[in-house]
Design an enzyme around this catalytic site. Structure first.
Site, short mmCIF file in Angstrom:
data_model
loop_
_atom_site.label_atom_id
_atom_site.label_comp_id
_atom_site.label_asym_id
_atom_site.label_seq_id
_atom_site.Cartn_x
_atom_site.Cartn_y
_atom_site.Cartn_z
N HIS A 60 0.83 -1.20 0.00
CA HIS A 60 0.00 0.00 0.00
C HIS A 60 0.87 1.25 0.00
O HIS A 60 1.78 1.38 0.83
CB HIS A 60 -0.88 0.04 1.25
CG HIS A 60 -1.67 -1.20 1.49
ND1 HIS A 60 -2.01 -1.62 2.75
CD2 HIS A 60 -2.19 -2.12 0.63
CE1 HIS A 60 -2.72 -2.75 2.68
NE2 HIS A 60 -2.83 -3.08 1.39
N TYR A 69 3.15 3.03 14.24
CA TYR A 69 3.12 3.91 13.07
C TYR A 69 2.95 5.36 13.53
O TYR A 69 2.01 5.67 14.26
CB TYR A 69 1.95 3.59 12.14
CG TYR A 69 1.87 2.17 11.65
CD1 TYR A 69 2.92 1.58 10.98
CD2 TYR A 69 0.70 1.43 11.83
CE1 TYR A 69 2.84 0.28 10.51
CE2 TYR A 69 0.60 0.13 11.36
CZ TYR A 69 1.66 -0.44 10.71
OH TYR A 69 1.57 -1.73 10.25
#
Length: 463
Positions: free
Chosen positions: A67, A130
């Protein structure tokens, strides 16, 4: 005692691997997973994260991606080990370039927007961290690549037929069918000498004139759409120094250079974008031999005061470049072209000889701007003019006259006070010495060209 992280570059531009120091004993371990000052010091972009997310994968072999997301991402491992694969899906010469790396608690990766990322767990109960610089949204647009694409041929440690993959991730397109990710937009405000030079250096940037956006209208600025914009370059300003000393000019100067800049900064901050803004040596009083970036603000004129106010606004933005400059010369009407025209007409002008500084050619200022942006130089304030020996306005005029075959004696030097008395109008006070210290921008690798050599080349072009 903590140790500074180490940065490794990869074959994919902007994809950076960070080796983190992990300190442990019988009780467990500790690391500085994100330490802004240390990481930007070693070269990681100051990307301004706004969201922290944590993901857990239970079994070994869970494979996610590929992605490319519409934000920058700092990925690290809290627990476990993964095989990471990254593919450049951005438009350009490196489209399709691959990098692979094993990640554990000692390793993190900075992934710029437009780079496809994928991870395969090598140990059970793996936990990812993240950091991203845009808020996650279900409407965000992703660019996908098939995990099994033959052209990138990622060497998965666990074969894909044995891996755990979501149904969606199995059916992403091959590289030949991927539409490359276009770079985020750059927006240039202003179409004056500097705005035109910036547009020439950044032909894909969107340029807004005053007719498109009136910086003095708070409602217009507040409505500015910065979706998909990473960088706003504000080359718009009120620069009529003497007019700013009049009642109406004072209002106009403050509206454009201070109030308007504050409104723009608020919009840029909300969008998480980066602002490039230009200021002036007029924010100083001209007493320093060469004013450094931390010289005390002490403007002498209304124009200088309005620019200093804009400086203070911009300086609090997390992602900003504030470039102070002086004596700008570019494409259009300016002092050098005026002197060239007078030299050709046989005139003998009176020119101020007690104001000392350096010329700044607009294309040099534009190139310096691109240098800061493309090298991800530390955000903050930089001084930028052309280099070389400083001189007075009379020195510049004399050089122009000499280029046109006129004697230097045709330029009649006068003091600032004498010139002001001869005009009969309002003349703003100006710093006697507008020389700016260039050491900080030179430390980034940009060395400004000598002003006198640049002047000769400029004069050789058609006015």
């Amino acid at each position: 005692m903590t140790v500074a992280p180490a940065l490794r570059h990869t074959a994919i531009p902007g994809l950076l691997v960070v080796d983190l120091a992990v300190h442990g004993d019988a009780r467990g371990w500790f690391k500085e997973n994100w330490q802004r000052a240390k990481m930007t010091e070693v070269g990681l972009p100051d990307f301004g994260p706004v969201q922290h997310s944590v993901a857990h994968n239970g079994p070994t072999g869970v494979t996610r991606g590929i992605h490319a997301e519409p934000w920058d991402k700092f990925v690290s491992i809290v627990q476990g080990k993964v095989f990471g694969a990254w593919v450049d899906l951005r438009a350009g010469a490196t489209f399709g370039t691959v990098h692979t790396e094993e990640l554990d608690e000692h390793t993190a990766v900075f992934v710029p927007r437009g780079i496809g990322n994928s991870y395969q767990t090598l140990l059970p109960d793996t936990v990812y961290s993240y950091l991203v610089n845009a808020h996650w949204s279900p409407d965000a647009s992703y660019t996908m690549l098939n995990l099994a694409d033959e052209s990138v041929a990622i060497p998965w440690p666990i074969p894909l037929e044995e891996a755990r993959i979501s149904d969606k991730d199995r059916v992403h397109p091959r590289l030949s069918d991927v539409v490359p990710v276009r770079p985020p937009r750059t927006l240039i405000l202003g179409t004056g000498q500097l705005g035109r030079a910036l547009a020439a250096e950044l032909p894909e940037a969107q340029v807004l004139s005053r007719a498109d956006l009136d910086l003095t209208d708070p409602a217009e600025v507040a409505a500015l759409d910065l979706s998909g914009v990473d960088t706003v370059i504000n080359a718009a300003a009120f620069t009529a120094v003497d007019r700013a000393e009049t009642p109406q000019g004072r209002r106009e100067a403050w509206a454009a250079n201070a109030t308007g800049v504050a409104a723009l900064a608020a919009v840029v901050a909300r969008a998480g974008a980066r602002l490039v803004h230009y200021s002036s040596d007029y924010v100083f009083d001209g007493t320093a031999e060469a004013a450094a970036e931390d010289e005390a603000l002490a403007p002498l004129s209304v124009y200088g005061q309005s620019k200093a106010a804009g400086d203070l606004v911009v300086s609090v933005l997390p992602r900003h470049y504030l470039l102070r400059t002086a004596w700008v010369v570019g494409d259009g009407s300016n002092f050098v072209r005026t002197m060239q025209r007078l030299a050709r007409s046989g005139a003998e002008p009176t020119v101020v000889s007690d104001q000392i500084g350096r010329l700044t050619f607009a294309d040099e200022l534009a190139r310096a701007t691109l240098h800061l942006l493309r090298t991800n130089a530390p955000h903050g304030t930089y001084h930028l003019t052309n280099g070389g020996e400083p001189g007075s306005w009379a020195d510049v005029a004399t050089a122009v006259f000499a280029h046109e075959g006129r004697a230097g004696s045709a330029v009649r030097p006068v003091t600032t006070q004498e010139y002001a008395a001869s005009t009969g109008g309002a003349v703003a006070p100006r710093p006697a010495r507008g020389v700016l210290d260039l050491a900080r921008i030179e430390a980034t690798g940009f060395v400004p060209r000598d002003q006198w050599a640049a002047l000769k080349d400029y004069l050789a072009t058609s006015p």
